[in-house]
Design a protein around this motif. Structure first.
Motif, PDB file in Angstrom:
ATOM      1  N   GLY A  10     -30.064  -0.047   8.430  1.00 25.26           N
ATOM      2  CA  GLY A  10     -31.200   0.869   8.989  1.00 25.26           C
ATOM      3  C   GLY A  10     -32.023   0.020   9.859  1.00 25.26           C
ATOM      4  O   GLY A  10     -31.990  -1.130   9.923  1.00 25.26           O
ATOM      5  N   LEU A  11     -32.941   0.970  10.111  1.00 23.92           N
ATOM      6  CA  LEU A  11     -34.218   0.533  10.657  1.00 23.92           C
ATOM      7  C   LEU A  11     -35.372   0.299   9.704  1.00 23.92           C
ATOM      8  O   LEU A  11     -35.625   1.107   9.237  1.00 23.92           O
ATOM      9  CB  LEU A  11     -34.613   1.496  12.053  1.00 23.92           C
ATOM     10  N   VAL A  12     -35.931  -0.941   9.826  1.00 25.99           N
ATOM     11  CA  VAL A  12     -36.947  -1.070   8.878  1.00 25.99           C
ATOM     12  C   VAL A  12     -38.012  -1.984   9.455  1.00 25.99           C
ATOM     13  O   VAL A  12     -37.723  -2.858  10.313  1.00 25.99           O
ATOM     14  CB  VAL A  12     -36.474  -1.665   7.742  1.00 25.99           C
ATOM     15  N   GLN A  13     -39.438  -1.707   9.032  1.00 22.04           N
ATOM     16  CA  GLN A  13     -40.497  -2.641   9.588  1.00 22.04           C
ATOM     17  C   GLN A  13     -40.499  -4.086   8.956  1.00 22.04           C
ATOM     18  O   GLN A  13     -40.050  -4.250   7.945  1.00 22.04           O
ATOM     19  CB  GLN A  13     -41.701  -1.815   9.257  1.00 22.04           C
ATOM     20  N   PRO A  14     -41.095  -4.861   9.929  1.00 17.12           N
ATOM     21  CA  PRO A  14     -41.519  -6.238   9.151  1.00 17.12           C
ATOM     22  C   PRO A  14     -42.079  -6.255   7.680  1.00 17.12           C
ATOM     23  O   PRO A  14     -42.899  -5.300   7.641  1.00 17.12           O
ATOM     24  CB  PRO A  14     -42.016  -6.925  10.182  1.00 17.12           C
ATOM     25  N   GLY A  15     -41.387  -6.861   6.922  1.00 19.49           N
ATOM     26  CA  GLY A  15     -42.032  -6.730   5.537  1.00 19.49           C
ATOM     27  C   GLY A  15     -41.147  -5.748   4.441  1.00 19.49           C
ATOM     28  O   GLY A  15     -41.569  -5.846   3.411  1.00 19.49           O
ATOM     29  N   GLY A  16     -40.411  -5.210   5.324  1.00 17.54           N
ATOM     30  CA  GLY A  16     -39.773  -4.142   4.374  1.00 17.54           C
ATOM     31  C   GLY A  16     -38.526  -4.406   3.586  1.00 17.54           C
ATOM     32  O   GLY A  16     -38.299  -5.668   3.769  1.00 17.54           O
ATOM     33  N   SER A  17     -37.682  -3.719   2.996  1.00 17.47           N
ATOM     34  CA  SER A  17     -36.756  -3.944   2.221  1.00 17.47           C
ATOM     35  C   SER A  17     -35.359  -3.053   2.384  1.00 17.47           C
ATOM     36  O   SER A  17     -35.812  -2.023   3.006  1.00 17.47           O
ATOM     37  CB  SER A  17     -37.039  -4.274   0.767  1.00 17.47           C
ATOM     38  N   LEU A  18     -34.241  -3.604   2.395  1.00 19.43           N
ATOM     39  CA  LEU A  18     -33.001  -2.868   2.379  1.00 19.43           C
ATOM     40  C   LEU A  18     -32.106  -3.548   1.237  1.00 19.43           C
ATOM     41  O   LEU A  18     -32.227  -4.528   0.679  1.00 19.43           O
ATOM     42  CB  LEU A  18     -32.408  -3.024   3.471  1.00 19.43           C
ATOM     43  N   THR A  19     -31.102  -2.588   0.658  1.00 16.62           N
ATOM     44  CA  THR A  19     -30.197  -2.927  -0.044  1.00 16.62           C
ATOM     45  C   THR A  19     -28.779  -2.521   0.599  1.00 16.62           C
ATOM     46  O   THR A  19     -28.678  -1.497   0.962  1.00 16.62           O
ATOM     47  CB  THR A  19     -30.251  -2.556  -1.197  1.00 16.62           C
ATOM     48  N   LEU A  20     -27.923  -3.673   0.695  1.00 18.91           N
ATOM     49  CA  LEU A  20     -26.636  -3.487   1.776  1.00 18.91           C
ATOM     50  C   LEU A  20     -25.778  -3.308   0.436  1.00 18.91           C
ATOM     51  O   LEU A  20     -25.593  -3.976  -0.629  1.00 18.91           O
ATOM     52  CB  LEU A  20     -26.370  -4.501   2.299  1.00 18.91           C
ATOM     53  N   THR A  21     -24.441  -2.616   0.500  1.00 21.86           N
ATOM     54  CA  THR A  21     -23.356  -2.558  -0.365  1.00 21.86           C
ATOM     55  C   THR A  21     -22.020  -2.742   0.238  1.00 21.86           C
ATOM     56  O   THR A  21     -21.910  -2.476   1.562  1.00 21.86           O
ATOM     57  CB  THR A  21     -23.491  -1.085  -1.107  1.00 21.86           C
ATOM     58  N   CYS A  22     -21.267  -3.568  -0.105  1.00 25.35           N
ATOM     59  CA  CYS A  22     -19.992  -3.589   0.396  1.00 25.35           C
ATOM     60  C   CYS A  22     -19.114  -3.250  -0.813  1.00 25.35           C
ATOM     61  O   CYS A  22     -18.687  -3.979  -1.812  1.00 25.35           O
ATOM     62  CB  CYS A  22     -19.687  -4.998   0.630  1.00 25.35           C
ATOM     63  N   ALA A  23     -18.078  -2.373  -0.602  1.00 33.08           N
ATOM     64  CA  ALA A  23     -16.841  -2.057  -1.356  1.00 33.08           C
ATOM     65  C   ALA A  23     -15.778  -2.902  -0.839  1.00 33.08           C
ATOM     66  O   ALA A  23     -15.474  -3.019   0.432  1.00 33.08           O
ATOM     67  CB  ALA A  23     -16.537  -0.581  -1.307  1.00 33.08           C
ATOM     68  N   ALA A  24     -14.866  -3.271  -1.791  1.00 34.25           N
ATOM     69  CA  ALA A  24     -13.783  -4.235  -1.309  1.00 34.25           C
ATOM     70  C   ALA A  24     -12.519  -3.907  -2.117  1.00 34.25           C
ATOM     71  O   ALA A  24     -12.194  -4.716  -2.980  1.00 34.25           O
ATOM     72  CB  ALA A  24     -14.079  -5.866  -1.690  1.00 34.25           C
ATOM     73  N   PRO A  25     -12.017  -2.575  -1.958  1.00 29.64           N
ATOM     74  CA  PRO A  25     -10.913  -2.119  -2.592  1.00 29.64           C
ATOM     75  C   PRO A  25      -9.610  -2.810  -2.665  1.00 29.64           C
ATOM     76  O   PRO A  25      -8.779  -2.456  -3.405  1.00 29.64           O
ATOM     77  CB  PRO A  25     -10.892  -0.738  -2.426  1.00 29.64           C
ATOM     78  N   GLY A  26      -9.131  -3.649  -1.581  1.00 32.26           N
ATOM     79  CA  GLY A  26      -7.807  -4.045  -1.282  1.00 32.26           C
ATOM     80  C   GLY A  26      -7.690  -5.620  -1.852  1.00 32.26           C
ATOM     81  O   GLY A  26      -6.458  -5.920  -1.525  1.00 32.26           O
ATOM     82  N   ILE A  27      -8.690  -6.070  -2.593  1.00 34.14           N
ATOM     83  CA  ILE A  27      -8.306  -7.352  -2.901  1.00 34.14           C
ATOM     84  C   ILE A  27      -8.531  -7.421  -4.555  1.00 34.14           C
ATOM     85  O   ILE A  27      -9.084  -6.523  -5.124  1.00 34.14           O
ATOM     86  CB  ILE A  27      -9.469  -8.396  -2.403  1.00 34.14           C
ATOM     87  N   SER A  28      -8.092  -8.699  -5.098  1.00 36.83           N
ATOM     88  CA  SER A  28      -8.114  -8.723  -6.426  1.00 36.83           C
ATOM     89  C   SER A  28      -9.566  -9.435  -6.738  1.00 36.83           C
ATOM     90  O   SER A  28      -9.789 -10.625  -6.696  1.00 36.83           O
ATOM     91  CB  SER A  28      -7.203  -9.774  -7.026  1.00 36.83           C
ATOM     92  N   PHE A  29     -10.572  -8.572  -6.703  1.00 34.32           N
ATOM     93  CA  PHE A  29     -11.874  -9.102  -6.494  1.00 34.32           C
ATOM     94  C   PHE A  29     -12.460  -9.971  -7.577  1.00 34.32           C
ATOM     95  O   PHE A  29     -13.056 -11.100  -7.103  1.00 34.32           O
ATOM     96  CB  PHE A  29     -12.840  -7.517  -6.892  1.00 34.32           C
ATOM     97  N   GLY A  30     -12.117 -10.027  -8.626  1.00 32.88           N
ATOM     98  CA  GLY A  30     -12.360 -10.999  -9.581  1.00 32.88           C
ATOM     99  C   GLY A  30     -11.871 -12.386  -9.286  1.00 32.88           C
ATOM    100  O   GLY A  30     -12.312 -13.314  -9.963  1.00 32.88           O
ATOM    101  N   LEU A  31     -11.007 -12.459  -8.483  1.00 36.37           N
ATOM    102  CA  LEU A  31     -10.253 -13.691  -8.182  1.00 36.37           C
ATOM    103  C   LEU A  31     -11.247 -14.619  -7.202  1.00 36.37           C
ATOM    104  O   LEU A  31     -10.953 -15.586  -6.881  1.00 36.37           O
ATOM    105  CB  LEU A  31      -8.853 -13.968  -7.694  1.00 36.37           C
ATOM    106  N   TYR A  32     -12.009 -13.718  -6.515  1.00 36.66           N
ATOM    107  CA  TYR A  32     -12.559 -14.529  -5.048  1.00 36.66           C
ATOM    108  C   TYR A  32     -14.364 -14.732  -5.310  1.00 36.66           C
ATOM    109  O   TYR A  32     -14.908 -13.652  -5.715  1.00 36.66           O
ATOM    110  CB  TYR A  32     -12.299 -13.526  -4.051  1.00 36.66           C
ATOM    111  N   ALA A  33     -14.609 -15.790  -4.795  1.00 36.21           N
ATOM    112  CA  ALA A  33     -16.011 -15.654  -4.457  1.00 36.21           C
ATOM    113  C   ALA A  33     -16.186 -14.905  -3.082  1.00 36.21           C
ATOM    114  O   ALA A  33     -15.526 -14.603  -2.360  1.00 36.21           O
ATOM    115  CB  ALA A  33     -16.487 -17.109  -4.071  1.00 36.21           C
ATOM    116  N   MET A  34     -17.400 -14.290  -3.201  1.00 37.03           N
ATOM    117  CA  MET A  34     -17.820 -13.339  -1.835  1.00 37.03           C
ATOM    118  C   MET A  34     -19.118 -13.629  -1.347  1.00 37.03           C
ATOM    119  O   MET A  34     -19.826 -14.749  -1.816  1.00 37.03           O
ATOM    120  CB  MET A  34     -17.821 -11.832  -2.762  1.00 37.03           C
ATOM    121  N   ALA A  35     -19.122 -13.098  -0.207  1.00 40.20           N
ATOM    122  CA  ALA A  35     -20.171 -13.536   0.590  1.00 40.20           C
ATOM    123  C   ALA A  35     -20.708 -12.447   1.651  1.00 40.20           C
ATOM    124  O   ALA A  35     -20.104 -11.594   1.975  1.00 40.20           O
ATOM    125  CB  ALA A  35     -19.821 -14.821   1.395  1.00 40.20           C
TER     126      ALA A  35
END
Length: 114
Positions: A10-35
């Motif tokens: 989203g749009l945020v002012q300098p000094g502000g904060s955001l939290t991004l979320t990523c869903a990865a339903p198609g991989i064996s999640f526990g087997l991979y480092a994520m980035a």
């Protein structure tokens, strides 16, 4: 099918904060480092932060101390908490494994501006 679905930008002012979320339903999640990666206009996609399968994070110098990466293996989800945002953080943000698969999600746009 490898799939990454990013949200939370989203749009945020300098000094502000955001939290991004990523869903990865198609991989064996526990087997991979994520980035998380970002791509600013006119620039190549760059690595921002990684988290290994044990939950150990690593950050680039530009975000160290301001961003926090975390993962929830039960939910196949990775998060990026972003604090003290700067205009130079403006970019499209993507998640993927580390090293990355060739397939990418649509990303989520972060704009830091007054």
């Amino acid at each position: 099918q490898v799939q990454f679905v990013e949200s939370g930008g989203g749009l945020v002012q300098p000094g502000g904060s955001l939290t991004l979320t990523c869903a990865a339903p198609g991989i064996s999640f526990g087997l991979y480092a994520m980035a998380w990666y970002h791509q600013a206009p006119g620039k190549e996609r760059e690595l921002v932060a990684t988290i290994d399968i044990a939950g150990t994070p690593s950050y680039t110098d530009s975000v160290e101390g301001r961003f926090i990466i975390s993962r929830d293996s039960a939910q196949n989800t990775v998060y990026l908490q972003m604090y003290s945002l700067k205009p130079e953080d403006t970019a499209a943000y993507y998640c993927n494994t580390f090293p990355n698969f060739d397939a990418w999600g649509q990303g989520t746009q972060v704009t830091v501006s007054a």
